[in-house]
Design a protein around this motif. Structure first.
Motif, PDB file in Angstrom:
ATOM      1  N   GLN A 140       0.298 -13.676  -9.627  1.00  0.00           N
ATOM      2  CA  GLN A 140       0.809 -13.002  -8.443  1.00  0.00           C
ATOM      3  C   GLN A 140       0.051 -11.685  -8.257  1.00  0.00           C
ATOM      4  OE1 GLN A 140       5.102 -13.005  -8.587  1.00  0.00           O
ATOM      5  NE2 GLN A 140       5.337 -12.105  -6.557  1.00  0.00           N
TER       6      GLN A 140
ATOM      7  N   PHE B 150       0.172  -7.971  -6.290  1.00  0.00           N
ATOM      8  CA  PHE B 150       1.096  -7.016  -5.687  1.00  0.00           C
ATOM      9  C   PHE B 150       0.307  -5.788  -5.210  1.00  0.00           C
ATOM     10  CE2 PHE B 150       5.141  -8.692  -7.287  1.00  0.00           C
ATOM     11  CZ  PHE B 150       4.763  -9.411  -8.417  1.00  0.00           C
TER      12      PHE B 150
ATOM     13  N   GLN C  57       1.206  -1.565  -4.903  1.00  0.00           N
ATOM     14  CA  GLN C  57       2.184  -0.538  -5.253  1.00  0.00           C
ATOM     15  C   GLN C  57       1.776   0.760  -4.570  1.00  0.00           C
ATOM     16  OE1 GLN C  57       2.651   0.463  -9.474  1.00  0.00           O
ATOM     17  NE2 GLN C  57       4.803   0.970  -9.110  1.00  0.00           N
TER      18      GLN C  57
ATOM     19  N   GLY D 117       5.343   6.224  -5.510  1.00  0.00           N
ATOM     20  CA  GLY D 117       6.781   6.460  -5.431  1.00  0.00           C
ATOM     21  C   GLY D 117       7.595   5.274  -4.962  1.00  0.00           C
ATOM     22  N   LYS D 118       6.967   4.134  -4.833  1.00  0.00           N
ATOM     23  CA  LYS D 118       7.677   2.956  -4.347  1.00  0.00           C
ATOM     24  C   LYS D 118       7.566   1.812  -5.335  1.00  0.00           C
ATOM     25  CE  LYS D 118       7.145   4.130   0.514  1.00  0.00           C
ATOM     26  NZ  LYS D 118       6.723   3.645   1.864  1.00  0.00           N
ATOM     27  N   GLY D 119       8.309   0.762  -5.053  1.00  0.00           N
ATOM     28  CA  GLY D 119       8.253  -0.420  -5.900  1.00  0.00           C
ATOM     29  C   GLY D 119       7.033  -1.261  -5.574  1.00  0.00           C
ATOM     30  N   LEU D 120       7.066  -2.512  -6.014  1.00  0.00           N
ATOM     31  CA  LEU D 120       5.958  -3.425  -5.804  1.00  0.00           C
ATOM     32  C   LEU D 120       6.232  -4.323  -4.613  1.00  0.00           C
ATOM     33  CD1 LEU D 120       5.602  -2.502  -8.793  1.00  0.00           C
ATOM     34  CD2 LEU D 120       4.723  -4.786  -9.252  1.00  0.00           C
TER      35      LEU D 120
ATOM     36  N   SER E  88       5.070  -7.872  -3.033  1.00  0.00           N
ATOM     37  CA  SER E  88       4.353  -9.107  -3.338  1.00  0.00           C
ATOM     38  C   SER E  88       3.394  -9.448  -2.207  1.00  0.00           C
ATOM     39  CB  SER E  88       5.344 -10.255  -3.530  1.00  0.00           C
ATOM     40  OG  SER E  88       4.653 -11.460  -3.777  1.00  0.00           O
TER      41      SER E  88
ATOM     42  N   LEU F 128      -2.022  -4.677  -8.097  1.00  0.00           N
ATOM     43  CA  LEU F 128      -1.695  -5.171  -9.428  1.00  0.00           C
ATOM     44  C   LEU F 128      -1.800  -6.687  -9.480  1.00  0.00           C
ATOM     45  CD1 LEU F 128       1.498  -3.027 -10.139  1.00  0.00           C
ATOM     46  CD2 LEU F 128      -0.815  -2.577 -10.920  1.00  0.00           C
TER      47      LEU F 128
ATOM     48  N   LEU G  45       6.550 -11.454 -16.175  1.00  0.00           N
ATOM     49  CA  LEU G  45       5.152 -11.303 -15.809  1.00  0.00           C
ATOM     50  C   LEU G  45       4.445 -10.353 -16.769  1.00  0.00           C
ATOM     51  CD1 LEU G  45       5.556 -10.908 -11.936  1.00  0.00           C
ATOM     52  CD2 LEU G  45       4.592 -12.869 -13.130  1.00  0.00           C
TER      53      LEU G  45
ATOM     54  N   PHE H  64       1.336  -7.802 -16.704  1.00  0.00           N
ATOM     55  CA  PHE H  64       0.598  -7.077 -15.672  1.00  0.00           C
ATOM     56  C   PHE H  64      -0.696  -6.474 -16.201  1.00  0.00           C
ATOM     57  CE2 PHE H  64       3.244  -6.593 -11.883  1.00  0.00           C
ATOM     58  CZ  PHE H  64       4.465  -7.067 -12.330  1.00  0.00           C
TER      59      PHE H  64
ATOM     60  N   LYS I 273      -3.415  -3.141 -15.421  1.00  0.00           N
ATOM     61  CA  LYS I 273      -3.177  -1.729 -15.110  1.00  0.00           C
ATOM     62  C   LYS I 273      -3.425  -1.409 -13.643  1.00  0.00           C
ATOM     63  CE  LYS I 273      -3.979   0.189 -19.696  1.00  0.00           C
ATOM     64  NZ  LYS I 273      -4.723   1.154 -20.518  1.00  0.00           N
TER      65      LYS I 273
END
Lengths: 115, 113
Positions: free
Chosen positions: B34, B36, B38, B41-44, B46, B89, B101, B103, B105
């Motif tokens: 998968q 992503f 990012q 300051g926020k999430g991931l 998809s 990511l 998952l 990940f 870096k």
């Protein structure tokens, strides 16, 4: 569109306090996950759940605990916060269709600072 | 133990260019891969999911490929825009009963207006 929520978004707390990070999803997903991300580093899985009353430890050892009493809710608890727990915590969920793992959807994260 | 590596770690290109981000993983026994993005300051978010039986997936200006036998994936971004600036990511779900998952870096991408 994924609907997964985390509260609080930011938390600054003193050493020794008990904290609970909330995570909820409205998609009816059975599988839920907690990841930890230190600044500039990759995410690491710390807990996951296959469904109600199921909890498993992930790849990264963590002093936190989780519970799964309801499908939509997967809270993470630290009994006694320490500065080493300072990190970002991300919750995710996904649907499992028997033989296929679908994409994971992530919440916005909780940035925890322990003084 | 599965390890995911992303190259380059950072990339800065002018707006409008096509670009490729690379991801490699050490254990080819995966269920899926998968990609992503990012934002600070926020999430991931998809972007694309490729199942182990698939070779590529496309969504708009994004195309991801998977070569499971060689342990490689690429994310191609066409006609880049300043709004594409983010950290990208790559993550794999391992086979063999493991869950969650693994990940990399990430690649920090800046698109210059």
């Amino acid at each position: 569109e994924a609907d997964i929520y985390q509260t609080p978004r930011y938390l600054v707390i003193g050493t020794g306090k008990k904290i609970t990070l909330e995570c909820s999803q409205t998609m009816g997903h059975d599988k839920m996950y907690w990841y930890q991300q230190d600044p500039g580093m990759e995410l690491h899985l710390i807990h996951y759940s296959y469904g109600v009353n199921s909890t498993e430890k992930g790849d990264l050892s963590s002093e936190s605990t989780v519970s799964r009493i309801r499908t939509e809710h997967f809270p993470l608890t630290l009994e006694s916060a320490r500065p080493s727990h300072t990190s970002q915590y991300l919750c995710a969920s996904s649907e499992y269709l028997g033989t296929t793992y679908n994409e994971q959807f992530f919440g916005p994260g909780t940035r925890l600072t322990v003084l | 133990k599965q390890e995911v590596t992303q190259i380059p770690a950072a990339l800065s290109v002018p707006e409008g260019e096509n670009l490729v981000l690379n991801c490699s993983f050490t254990d080819s026994a995966i269920y899926n891969l998968q990609w992503f993005r990012q934002d600070p300051g926020k999430g991931l978010t998809s972007l694309l999911l490729i199942q182990s039986s698939q070779r590529e997936q496309t969504s708009g200006r994004l195309n991801a490929s998977l070569d499971k036998s060689s342990g490689r994936s690429t994310l191609y971004i066409a006609a880049s825009q300043p709004g594409d600036s983010a950290t990208y990511l790559c993550a794999v779900m391992a086979g063999g009963g493991a869950d969650g998952l693994t990940f990399g870096k990430g690649t920090h991408l800046i698109i210059q207006p």
